[in-house]
Structure formats: structure tokens, C-alpha cells
Enzyme design. Sequence first.
Site, PDB file in Angstrom:
ATOM      1  N   LYS A  22      -2.901  -5.938  19.957  1.00 24.74           N
ATOM      2  CA  LYS A  22      -2.681  -6.857  18.658  1.00 24.74           C
ATOM      3  C   LYS A  22      -4.015  -6.814  17.913  1.00 24.74           C
ATOM      4  O   LYS A  22      -4.984  -7.132  18.389  1.00 24.74           O
ATOM      5  CB  LYS A  22      -1.971  -7.984  19.060  1.00 24.74           C
ATOM      6  CG  LYS A  22      -1.625  -8.824  17.762  1.00 24.74           C
ATOM      7  CD  LYS A  22      -0.873 -10.116  17.950  1.00 24.74           C
ATOM      8  CE  LYS A  22      -0.401 -10.947  16.980  1.00 24.74           C
ATOM      9  NZ  LYS A  22       0.187 -12.187  17.451  1.00 24.74           N
ATOM     10  N   SER A  26      -0.144   6.486  12.175  1.00 29.21           N
ATOM     11  CA  SER A  26       1.242   6.449  11.537  1.00 29.21           C
ATOM     12  C   SER A  26       2.328   7.576  12.163  1.00 29.21           C
ATOM     13  O   SER A  26       2.090   8.504  12.594  1.00 29.21           O
ATOM     14  CB  SER A  26       0.895   6.891  10.117  1.00 29.21           C
ATOM     15  OG  SER A  26       2.531   6.649   9.304  1.00 29.21           O
ATOM     16  N   LYS A  71      -5.339   4.118   6.025  1.00 20.49           N
ATOM     17  CA  LYS A  71      -4.137   3.916   6.900  1.00 20.49           C
ATOM     18  C   LYS A  71      -3.476   2.443   6.046  1.00 20.49           C
ATOM     19  O   LYS A  71      -2.275   2.629   5.846  1.00 20.49           O
ATOM     20  CB  LYS A  71      -4.294   3.644   7.926  1.00 20.49           C
ATOM     21  CG  LYS A  71      -3.133   3.091   9.068  1.00 20.49           C
ATOM     22  CD  LYS A  71      -1.899   4.000   8.943  1.00 20.49           C
ATOM     23  CE  LYS A  71      -0.768   3.674   9.831  1.00 20.49           C
ATOM     24  NZ  LYS A  71      -0.098   2.267   9.759  1.00 20.49           N
ATOM     25  N   HIS A  81      -2.053   3.880   2.860  1.00 20.26           N
ATOM     26  CA  HIS A  81      -1.016   4.591   3.173  1.00 20.26           C
ATOM     27  C   HIS A  81       0.307   3.601   3.461  1.00 20.26           C
ATOM     28  O   HIS A  81       1.327   3.703   2.934  1.00 20.26           O
ATOM     29  CB  HIS A  81      -1.038   5.209   4.661  1.00 20.26           C
ATOM     30  CG  HIS A  81      -0.084   5.808   5.450  1.00 20.26           C
ATOM     31  ND1 HIS A  81       0.896   4.938   5.965  1.00 20.26           N
ATOM     32  CD2 HIS A  81       0.588   7.001   5.616  1.00 20.26           C
ATOM     33  CE1 HIS A  81       1.890   5.387   6.719  1.00 20.26           C
ATOM     34  NE2 HIS A  81       1.695   6.760   6.245  1.00 20.26           N
ATOM     35  N   ASN A  82       0.146   2.506   4.069  1.00 14.42           N
ATOM     36  CA  ASN A  82       1.259   1.545   4.447  1.00 14.42           C
ATOM     37  C   ASN A  82       1.657   0.885   3.345  1.00 14.42           C
ATOM     38  O   ASN A  82       2.810   0.664   2.851  1.00 14.42           O
ATOM     39  CB  ASN A  82       0.788   0.610   5.427  1.00 14.42           C
ATOM     40  CG  ASN A  82       0.794   1.113   6.769  1.00 14.42           C
ATOM     41  OD1 ASN A  82       0.555   2.304   6.923  1.00 14.42           O
ATOM     42  ND2 ASN A  82       0.605   0.250   7.727  1.00 14.42           N
ATOM     43  N   GLU A  92       3.958   3.193   1.386  1.00 11.15           N
ATOM     44  CA  GLU A  92       4.906   2.808   2.095  1.00 11.15           C
ATOM     45  C   GLU A  92       6.030   1.928   1.666  1.00 11.15           C
ATOM     46  O   GLU A  92       7.120   2.116   1.524  1.00 11.15           O
ATOM     47  CB  GLU A  92       4.735   3.059   3.676  1.00 11.15           C
ATOM     48  CG  GLU A  92       5.861   2.647   4.622  1.00 11.15           C
ATOM     49  CD  GLU A  92       5.612   2.532   6.015  1.00 11.15           C
ATOM     50  OE1 GLU A  92       6.026   1.514   6.530  1.00 11.15           O
ATOM     51  OE2 GLU A  92       4.649   3.178   6.353  1.00 11.15           O
TER      52      GLU A  92
END
Length: 483
Positions: free
Chosen positions: A82, A135, A189, A192-193, A196
Site C-alpha cells: 500500500k 497498469s 502513471k 494515465h489514471n 482513465e
Amino acid sequence: MTTSPDSARAQIGVTGLAVMGSNIARNFARHGHTVALHNRSIAKTDALLRDHAGDGDFVRTETVEEFVAALQKPRRVLIMVKAGEATDAVIEELAAAMEPGDIIIDGGNALYTDTIRREASLRERGLHFVGAGISGGEEGALNGPAIMPGGPKESYSSLGPLLESISAQVDGTPCCTHIGPDGAGHFVKMVHNGIEYADMQLIGEAYHLFRDALDFDAAKVAEVFAEWNTGDLESYLVEITAEVLRQKDAKTGGALVDVIVDAAEQKGTGRWTVKSALDLGVPVTGIAEAVFARALSGSRSQRAAARGLASGTLGAKPTDVEQFTEDIRLALYASKVVAYAQGFDQIAAGSAEHGWDVNPGDLATIWRGGCIIRARFLNRIKDAYAENPELESLILAPYFRAAVENAIDSWRRVVSTAALLGIPVPAFASSLSYYDALRAERLPAALTQGQRDFFGAHTYERTDTEGKFHTLWSGDRSEVAAD
């Protein structure tokens, strides 16, 4: 096969064996790499070995010291825990047991500024730290994700071949490449999210329009998305949209989507994207509206209290179903282009801010497979940046300019129809407004700057003369050159 640390040296170690970590470890093993396993709870290590020992060679370890001792030099350890304090704790424990030249890889969704801090700290101790965006979810972790590693370039010579071997492959090209120094991988990343989020919101708005403007049931909308997935909109998210909409609920016999509570959760990467964009001064309006739409959906008590508010006089629903269906398709495509354009703008700004030298064409290449936003039109993005690496905006690439211009009338009909029917389409509408603002010859920002000069003497520029100017608003209102 399972071996002991005394008789084997692993090429890679994975610590944190929840579903993502376990699947990544299995992926490495399936590709012929011996994998050292470590987890704070040994039961998870033993469960992986019990259920998946046939995937390849694993080294069972119990302590961090044993784990590190099982690795070939330079040691390579992938952390799958986490984000936040837990990651810092594991990094410190590993670093204390490792030697200069060893590599620690964080494969979680870490905030890129944390990655910058960690990389600098470990560099001082002679260790390499790689923040790697991964991903593809649980399936991608096992069968081939898209991987976005940052960190020291010299570490990639040792680490890269392993990561490339387990990544998705498109046309023989691995969906993995070195993104740039320190936090570049996790920054990319993150964006990227954010893309998304926008993509999913746009799909949701399209579904909403079919449901409430055309009275389609879930099964009929599923047919439309399945058909769209055979054309320019082909993508993982469009594909799974059809699957979700087709799913029947075992309890009611109706569509599962009709009994899912309409409150979308989020883990934070979308908010990080918007916060970063604000700091960089980059307008990611489509992504921001997607994040806010999730937040509004989760305001359940407020929404319940607001039910029954006046809608005003609503317009008539479209009568030409075939035309409006095509309008939605074109509006979805054009809005997706805006989402990607804004995301790439943010990546360019972040790269310039931090000196990362991120190559946008590389990103389009590695996002074509494995990742959640994989889509057919990423090939078009790759080609656009190959043709013009200095592209000012993705919207200006000839292919995308033509596609958006072809969609503009449909886009306007969708947004205006939604407004007349009282159907919220924040991502469609903000994307259209962004496009219109981008192409506008004059924006009302001239008035804004005049107001700023009036109350704060912030100065302004003129269209006909170089330099900065200020009007003496409290005096004779003459104009003076500003220092």
C-alpha cells in the site's frame, strides 16, 4: 518448483503478495525468472506456493535478511504494498539490508513527489530507486501489464530486460520503456489514471444519454458498445462496458447495472492528477470534471435531499434514434481526443518542470497493450508524435484534427440536447468548451486581465505594442509603461 535460499539465487524478488504482487511474481516465474518471495504474513507466501508452484521457480523466504540473501547481485526487489507510510517502512527495511548498486522498485500507485524524495534519499546511500507505474489490474499483472519505470537510467540496463519480458507485447514491442529520472514513471502513471477517469466518465455519460434520452435498456446499450468496439472506438474500456451492461443480476433477473448503487469510488490518482495540473497551470478540464463527477456521485445524502428540485421546462427527446446514436459515438470520440490531448499536455509540462525529457511517442507505444486505457487510436497518437515530436497539441495532428472537425456538429447536438433534457454531461460539455476556447480568436481573458489591473495593478499586454502596461485607474486613467 520451490527451492531454499541456500541453493538458489533469484533474479528478482517480490515483497507484498496480495493479488497484484502475487500475480506479478507468477508472471516473472512463467517467463523463466527465479523469483524470491517475501510477505509480512508468511501465510500468503505459502498460499502462493501451494496454489501456483507449477508456474516456475520460487524461493521461499521468511525474513528480509533471508529475502535479500536469496537475490543475485545487483539485487532487484519489487515492492507491491500500500502506498504511503507502509511503502516507506518497507523501503527502509530493505535498504538497511542491501548494498550499493542494488535496486528497489516501487510498483504501487505512489505519489510522484514521494518517489522523487525516496529516489534522492536512496541515491545518497548508493542504492537505485525505481518508481514503476504498472497498469492492467490483476489480469494484466499476471498476463502482461504496461509498465512505466522511472529512476536512474543505468538501473534500466539491469532491470529493463526483466520488466520488458513480463510486459504486454504489441507487434513484438514490449509495453515497457524507461520513462525518465526519479519520479517520471509514477508521474506518467498518475496522468494515465487521470485519462482513465475521463475515459470512464465519458462512457458513463454516453450510457446515460442512451438510457434517458433514447430509453434504451442496458442490453440494448451493450449491443451499441459491442458494435463500437469493432471500429475506431475499439478499446479495453469500451469492451468491458458491453460486458458489464450485459450482466444479469442473479437476484432480480434484470440488468446488474440497474441495481448497483450509483456512487463511484476513487483511490486518489485522479485527484493527484488534477492537483498537479493546477500546480503546473495546465487545463485538464475533462479529467477534472470526471474526478468531480465521482465526488458528486458519492455525495449521497446531499443528492437525496436535492431530489425534487425544479428541472424547468425540458425539451423533446430525439426522434431520429439512428442519428442521435451516431452523434453520441462521434461526441465520445472527440471528447476522448481532448482527454488524451490534455493528459499529454500535462505530461509535457511535468517533464519540462522536472527535466525528465519524457517522450510522448514512447508513452503511446507502451499504452497500446496491457493497460486499462489501451485503445486502437493509441497507434494514431504514436504516429502523430513520430511525425511531429514538437506537436503543440494532439488535437492539431492532421488525423485528430480531421476526426474532431468531422464530429463537431454531432458533439454540439449531444451537449445541447443533454442540456435541454436535463441530463448532466460534464465531461462532454467541458471537453467541447475546451475545444472552443482553444480555437477562439479572442477570449474574455482580456477583460479578466483588465479587472486585475484595476484592483491590483497587475498590468497587461497590448495587441499592438510590445511590453507591459498599467492604467492609472485611480488617477487620470492614462496608460503608463510598467517596469
